[in-house]
Scaffold this motif. Structure first.
Motif, PDB file in Angstrom:
ATOM      1  N   UNK A   1      -6.608  15.829   8.369  1.00 28.53           N
ATOM      2  CA  UNK A   1      -6.147  15.296   7.077  1.00 28.53           C
ATOM      3  C   UNK A   1      -7.150  14.313   6.481  1.00 28.53           C
ATOM      4  N   UNK A   2      -7.227  14.301   5.155  1.00 27.97           N
ATOM      5  CA  UNK A   2      -8.051  13.313   4.455  1.00 27.97           C
ATOM      6  C   UNK A   2      -7.328  11.975   4.337  1.00 27.97           C
ATOM      7  N   UNK A   3      -6.033  12.061   4.131  1.00 25.22           N
ATOM      8  CA  UNK A   3      -5.210  10.877   3.878  1.00 25.22           C
ATOM      9  C   UNK A   3      -3.982  10.925   4.771  1.00 25.22           C
ATOM     10  N   UNK A   4      -3.658   9.777   5.392  1.00 23.44           N
ATOM     11  CA  UNK A   4      -2.392   9.618   6.108  1.00 23.44           C
ATOM     12  C   UNK A   4      -1.744   8.341   5.606  1.00 23.44           C
ATOM     13  N   UNK A   5      -0.454   8.424   5.247  1.00 22.77           N
ATOM     14  CA  UNK A   5       0.268   7.266   4.715  1.00 22.77           C
ATOM     15  C   UNK A   5       1.476   6.961   5.584  1.00 22.77           C
TER      16      UNK A   5
ATOM     17  N   UNK B   1       3.585   4.906  12.781  1.00 21.96           N
ATOM     18  CA  UNK B   1       2.602   5.767  12.123  1.00 21.96           C
ATOM     19  C   UNK B   1       1.171   5.485  12.580  1.00 21.96           C
ATOM     20  N   UNK B   2       1.011   4.530  13.467  1.00 24.71           N
ATOM     21  CA  UNK B   2      -0.321   4.083  13.893  1.00 24.71           C
ATOM     22  C   UNK B   2      -1.147   5.225  14.484  1.00 24.71           C
TER      23      UNK B   2
ATOM     24  N   UNK C   1      -1.260   2.218   3.774  1.00 27.67           N
ATOM     25  CA  UNK C   1      -0.117   1.491   4.319  1.00 27.67           C
ATOM     26  C   UNK C   1       0.782   1.035   3.175  1.00 27.67           C
ATOM     27  N   UNK C   2       2.061   1.424   3.237  1.00 31.20           N
ATOM     28  CA  UNK C   2       3.058   0.935   2.291  1.00 31.20           C
ATOM     29  C   UNK C   2       3.711  -0.277   2.942  1.00 31.20           C
TER      30      UNK C   2
END
Length: 361
Positions: free
Chosen positions: A297-301, A307-308, A322-323
């Motif tokens: 993946x390019x992006x993980x949110x 989610x670490x 990070x939200x």
């Protein structure tokens, strides 16, 4: 390159725009999002847990309910600690309450839902169920302490659970986002006495994430969700057009409950799929996305330490988003990313939080 990313903090917007530009030169680019408190405000499983209690939407006999409580104790405690003995006492009280509720409403509706909610047994059951959940969550030795909650869906078909989840979602999207205090009944003679717990009700769509999904898809970037909730619980909010996120069902990686030949859910996990929590999220992405798409993946949110591992497990990751919310696990995630890894990450302070009270060091 023009992009519609209004509402994001300037440094986050710049990082996302940079990602969109890089994606144009990538083969099969995609992004993976956690769900609860990342894509929405609130927790779909937790609000369903309360909705199921409030409406007594169970298809379990008292014997089956007792078996699920026994699984919760067996899977989450080892030895005879004071906490475990306390949990055993609570489970005994819960079985008494559930048997009353089963005989007077669940199996034959001798009483109306409004009347059963006025009983001491119902109030005791609601408070102690949530207290039991929090006790296990805080003290369990296993990382999968939440699975027993999903076993409460047993004997429903997959579509019945999906429909129940939609009912809960629609109710909670209109419910006030506030803290509720629960106290068990002082009028009943119980092993544990009076217990109190609190929960935050309500859910809200996050328009920033809805628009980001649209922007990513418009630029040819696949959007996937990887969540520790049960798949059927998430299907309505993640895939139905009316809520705005509108992802295909096969873009949803979530916990899979086992089922029988009639598609009736069973009180166990489908072992063909990883448990999508902590390291299990990374395993699911590797098994179902990296192997299929041939790239990381390019992006993980995400929003918490759960989610670490999916944020740090892929060397080719371009951005961890990070939200950030007013919660210890959210602040700890930022701290660990800052001090333990060199991956590029951006922090968006959650719109429902109080940024002045957030301190990350």
């Amino acid at each position: 390159m023009h992009s519609n990313l209004s509402g994001w903090q300037p440094e986050v917007k710049a990082a996302l725009q940079n990602l969109l530009e890089k994606a144009q030169n990538k083969s099969n680019p995609y992004a993976v999002f956690d769900w609860d408190n990342t894509c929405i405000y609130g927790d779909v499983t937790e609000t369903l847990f309360i909705y199921q209690i409030d409406n007594l939407r169970y298809k379990l006999t008292p014997w089956e309910f007792s078996g699920i409580l026994s699984i919760a104790l067996k899977d989450n405690f080892s030895g005879e600690s004071p906490v475990e003995k306390h949990a055993e006492q609570i489970s005994s009280d819960l079985l008494e309450d559930y048997t009353f509720l089963y005989e007077h409403y669940i199996v034959n509706q001798k009483m109306s839902l409004e009347k059963i909610r006025e009983t001491e047994e119902f109030n005791d059951f609601k408070a102690k169920m949530f207290y039991f959940y929090l006790l296990i969550n805080d003290h369990a030795f296993t990382k999968d302490s939440f699975l027993w909650m999903m076993y409460l869906y047993s004997n429903m078909t997959a579509i019945e659970l999906e429909n129940l989840s939609k009912e809960s979602i629609d109710f909670n999207l209109h419910a006030e986002r506030k803290c509720h205090l629960l106290s068990s009944s002082p009028a009943l003679s119980k092993k544990t006495g009076v217990l109190s717990a609190h929960y935050t009700g309500g859910l809200r769509i996050n328009p920033l994430v809805v628009h980001l999904f649209q922007e990513l898809k418009a630029k040819g970037i696949g959007v996937y969700v990887c969540s520790a909730s049960a798949k059927e619980v998430l299907i309505p909010l993640v895939t139905y057009q009316q809520y705005g996120y509108a992802l295909p069902q096969d873009h949803l990686l979530a916990v899979r409950l086992d089922r029988d030949s009639c598609n009736v859910l069973q009180p166990r996990i489908d072992e063909a799929y990883p448990i999508t929590f902590k390291t299990g999220k990374m395993q699911a992405i590797e098994q179902f996305l990296v192997s299929k798409l041939g790239t990381e993946p390019m992006l993980v949110a995400g929003d918490s330490t759960g989610d670490y591992y999916m944020m740090t497990g892929f060397p080719g990751l371009e951005l961890a988003l990070v939200m950030l919310r007013s919660h210890q696990k959210s602040v700890e995630l930022v701290r660990r990313l800052r001090h333990e890894h060199s991956i590029p990450f951006a922090v968006q302070r959650n719109g429902e939080g109080r940024p002045g009270q957030l301190k990350v060091s």
